[in-house]
Structures are given as structure tokens and as C-alpha cells.
Design an enzyme around this catalytic site. Structure first.
Site, short mmCIF file in Angstrom:
data_model
loop_
_atom_site.label_atom_id
_atom_site.label_comp_id
_atom_site.label_asym_id
_atom_site.label_seq_id
_atom_site.Cartn_x
_atom_site.Cartn_y
_atom_site.Cartn_z
N ARG A 26 0.82 -1.21 0.00
CA ARG A 26 0.00 0.00 0.00
C ARG A 26 0.86 1.26 0.00
O ARG A 26 0.42 2.30 0.50
CB ARG A 26 -0.96 0.02 1.20
CG ARG A 26 -2.09 -0.99 1.10
CD ARG A 26 -3.05 -0.83 2.27
NE ARG A 26 -4.09 -1.85 2.21
CZ ARG A 26 -4.80 -2.23 3.27
NH1 ARG A 26 -4.57 -1.70 4.45
NH2 ARG A 26 -5.74 -3.13 3.15
N ARG A 30 -1.63 6.68 -0.13
CA ARG A 30 -1.99 6.45 1.27
C ARG A 30 -1.50 7.58 2.19
O ARG A 30 -2.27 8.43 2.59
CB ARG A 30 -1.42 5.11 1.77
CG ARG A 30 -1.87 3.90 0.98
CD ARG A 30 -3.20 3.41 1.41
NE ARG A 30 -3.17 2.84 2.75
CZ ARG A 30 -4.24 2.30 3.35
NH1 ARG A 30 -5.37 2.25 2.71
NH2 ARG A 30 -4.16 1.80 4.57
N ARG A 39 -5.61 12.42 -5.60
CA ARG A 39 -6.86 11.75 -5.27
C ARG A 39 -8.02 12.73 -5.21
O ARG A 39 -9.14 12.44 -5.66
CB ARG A 39 -6.69 11.02 -3.92
CG ARG A 39 -7.94 10.46 -3.27
CD ARG A 39 -8.51 9.31 -4.06
NE ARG A 39 -9.66 8.77 -3.37
CZ ARG A 39 -10.87 9.34 -3.36
NH1 ARG A 39 -11.08 10.47 -4.02
NH2 ARG A 39 -11.88 8.78 -2.70
N ASP A 76 -6.39 -2.06 -7.75
CA ASP A 76 -7.16 -2.68 -6.68
C ASP A 76 -7.42 -4.13 -7.06
O ASP A 76 -7.60 -4.43 -8.25
CB ASP A 76 -8.48 -1.95 -6.48
CG ASP A 76 -9.17 -2.36 -5.19
OD1 ASP A 76 -10.01 -3.29 -5.24
OD2 ASP A 76 -8.87 -1.80 -4.13
N TYR A 153 -15.27 -11.63 -1.53
CA TYR A 153 -15.94 -10.36 -1.80
C TYR A 153 -17.16 -10.55 -2.71
O TYR A 153 -18.21 -9.94 -2.50
CB TYR A 153 -14.98 -9.37 -2.44
CG TYR A 153 -14.07 -8.68 -1.45
CD1 TYR A 153 -14.57 -7.75 -0.54
CD2 TYR A 153 -12.70 -8.95 -1.42
CE1 TYR A 153 -13.74 -7.10 0.36
CE2 TYR A 153 -11.86 -8.31 -0.52
CZ TYR A 153 -12.38 -7.38 0.36
OH TYR A 153 -11.56 -6.75 1.26
#
Length: 351
Positions: A26, A30, A39, A76, A153
Site C-alpha cells: 500500500r 496512502r 486523489r 485494486d 468479496y
């Protein structure tokens, strides 16, 4: 393109290295204000992932700012189920949500498989842009979720403490579970191979929800599918990181992978004894250690390096870096790894 820094690739394949290579899970964004600026310039996380130029920009930021030895492409793991036709939304403060989950064999039958990886062209373009921009400074790591984690998921519909719906499927409809896992595995292999063709020099398989399965189920519903991926892709080093799957390390030792990632709960000596010396280990500093003082971070990092030893180790955290971590503390971790040159078990003075 010749790499100026190939430390991580040599460490993965067991070749001699001048020092231990280091990167962070990550790491792409972040913690960095520079990431947050990018972002905030788009509508949301998914737009950032699906915009190759911006995904490349935030992929390279940690290389420039933190000095890590590899760039992991910004993406992702849930792009795979979306490419198969199982759409997801990323909600702020809550995480991924699947409006429609996989509940029946007919749902599985309707999923895209053979052509699904073509839907992920934006990831491959981000890798190509990143490779050109890096110009050989460091290698690019591509990645995907392990089939079990992706199934979890798709069936559960969101993150969960128990993933009881997904786990229920393994008991009540194991045939359906295997059919779904088989399809996910096929798409994942195609996806990872396309990442390599685009310029990824190394791959990592993330099994984020490995630790919620009992050992027998993990062997049947996860390890066998990870093994298929490792057998199918042989042109670049592969790392398998399965959080909480300490019970599977013996099985992982038999995988056709190069590196096994350890979470922060793993005992390094026990893991090495179980896995043997033919694979590289990655990890495994507790991400919370980076909340400590600079002196504490240096001490914890050096203790970790001494425990792993000077060979067949890639320094990393035992999970992803937490978003409220001070970037200067992360730099301290990276720089400590880089500066650590004393021989294994030699006295170390921390100033």
C-alpha cells in the site's frame, strides 16, 4: 530496458545483493500529501484507478519521495470481479460494496471469463506509462488478489469480520465454489500475464482473507488455486502473501513461487524452518511500529533484519502501511534498511 536497481529481483531469485531491498505494501499514495492532492482531483478512488496517467503518477510518488526499491502499480484487487461482470462501488469510510452478489450457479455461469482480462486495459496502460517514466530506476510490481479472497468479496458483497456467507458456500455448495474459483483463477492468470507483457517485472498475489479459513478448507479452496497461478506464470518472480495463513507455510514451500510474504504475527525463525532456504521471505515489521519514535523504529527495523538474516529477504511491513502514518517515519524505516550493512549477528550501535 536495463534496470539501474534490480536488488528486489535478485533477492527474490536468491542471487547475492549488496543490501536488503525494501518496499511497502500500500505504498502507492496512502500516507503522502502528494497522493491526496491527486486523489482529490478526481471523483473517487475508482476514477483514479481507471485513469492510467494518474495511476502512474501515484505509483511513482513513493519511489521519488520514500526511496523504495520497487514501484507497485496503483490498482485494486477488485478490478478482477468487475471485469468478470460483478460490479463494485468504493464508498468513502466504508470500503467496497457489491450491489449484486454471486448467490446461485446461474450467477456463476453468467460471469465473463476468457475475454474478461481485456476489460482491464487501463491497468496495462498504467504499467506501460510507469515503465517509460521510471526509465529503469526500479522494477514494477504487478499484483492480483488470490482467488479465495476475490470469491469472498463476490459472495459476501463487502468486507466482513467473518465472511460467513462466503464460508457457508464452501460447506453447502462446494461444487459451486470450485466452479467460481476456477473461473476467477483463469481470469487472474490472464490478467497477470498481461501485466507482465505490459512491463511488470515481478508479481504479488494477495490473499487478504486467508486467515479466516480452517487449514483443510484453505488447502482445498485457496492453496490449490494459488498453485495454478504460480505454475502458469514462470517468466517473472512471484510473491505469495497470505495474511493469517501461518498454518499454510509448509504448503507454500512447495509452490512454484519465489517469495513468501509474512504478516507481522509470523515468527521469522519458525517460518524459515518450515519453508526452508530455497525461497525468499518478505516482511514483516508491524505497521504499528511506525507510530513509535524514530529511535524505536530504527531498533525494531534492525531487529527484524537480524532475525531474517542477510540473504533471501525483502524488507517490508507485515501488512499495508496505515494511512495516518507519518511519512517521515516511513522514510526512517526505508533508510534504516538501506543503511544496515553490518554482518548478521554483529553488534549494532543505534545513534
Amino acid at each position: 530496458m536495463e534496470l539501474k536497481n534490480d536488488l528486489i529481483l535478485r533477492a527474490a531469485t536468491g542471487e547475492p545483493t549488496e543490501r536488503t531491498p525494501v518496499w511497502l505494501m500500500r505504498q502507492a499514495g496512502r500516507i503522502l500529501p502528494e497522493y491526496r492532492a491527486v486523489r482529490n482531483s478526481v471523483s473517487g478512488f475508482k476514477e483514479l484507478v481507471e485513469t492510467p496517467e494518474l495511476a502512474s503518477e501515484v505509483t511513482i510518488q513513493p519511489v521519488d519521495i520514500l526511496g523504495v526499491d520497487a514501484a507497485i502499480i496503483f490498482s485494486d484487487i477488485l478490478v478482477v470481479p468487475e471485469a468478470m461482470g460483478c460490479m463494485y462501488e468504493m464508498l468513502e469510510q466504508r470500503g467496497p460494496i457489491f450491489p449484486k452478489t454471486i448467490q446461485t450457479p446461474d450467477d456463476v455461469k453468467q460471469l465473463r471469463v476468457n475475454e474478461a482480462h481485456y476489460q482491464l486495459h487501463y491497468v496495462y496502460e498504467a504499467i506501460r506509462i510507469t515503465k517509460r517514466a521510471l526509465n529503469g530506476r526500479v522494477p514494477i510490481i504487478g499484483f492480483a488478489g488470490a482467488p479465495w479472497t476475490i470469491l469472498a468479496y463476490m459472495v459476501e458483497g463487502s468486507g466482513s469480520k467473518t465472511f460467513s456467507k462466503a464460508r457457508k458456500l464452501l460447506y453447502t455448495s462446494p461444487e459451486m465454489a470450485h466452479t467460481l474459483l476456477d473461473k476467477i483463477t483463469t481470469v487472474t492468470i490472464n490478467y497477470l500475464q498481461a501485466q507482465v507483457e505490459a512491463g511488470a517485472a515481478m508479481l504479488q498475489i494477495f490473499d487478504s482473507w486467508a486467515g479466516i479459513l480452517p487449514p483443510a478448507h484453505y488447502r482445498e479452496f485457496s492453496t490449490r488455486y494459488i498453485a495454478r497461478i504460480c505454475e502458469a506464470i514462470t517468466t517473472v518472480p512471484i510473491t505469495v502473501f497470505a495474511k493469517g495463513a501461518f498454518f499454510a507455510l509448509g504448503d507454500f514451500a512447495q509452490l512454484n513461487c519465489h517469495t513468501i510474504g509474512l504478516d507481522w504475527n509470523s515468527n521469522i525463525a519458525d517460518a524459515r524452518a518450515t519453508i526452508g532456504n530455497n525461497k525468499t521471505l518478505q516482511g514483516n515489521l508491524d505497521p504499528c511500529a511506525l507510530y513509535g519514535s524514530f529511535d524505536s523504529i530504527r531498533q525494531e527495523t534492525i531487529a527484524m533484519l537480524q532475525a531474517f538474516g542477510p540473504t533471501r529477504h525483502i524488507a517490508n511491513l507485515g501488512h499495508g502501511v496505515y494511512p495516518d502514518t507519518d511519512p517521515e517515519k516511513v522514510k526512517c524505516f526505508v533508510e534504516t534498511v538501506k543503511e544496515y550493512t553490518s554482518k548478521f549477528n554483529a553488534p549494532v550501535t543505534i545513534t
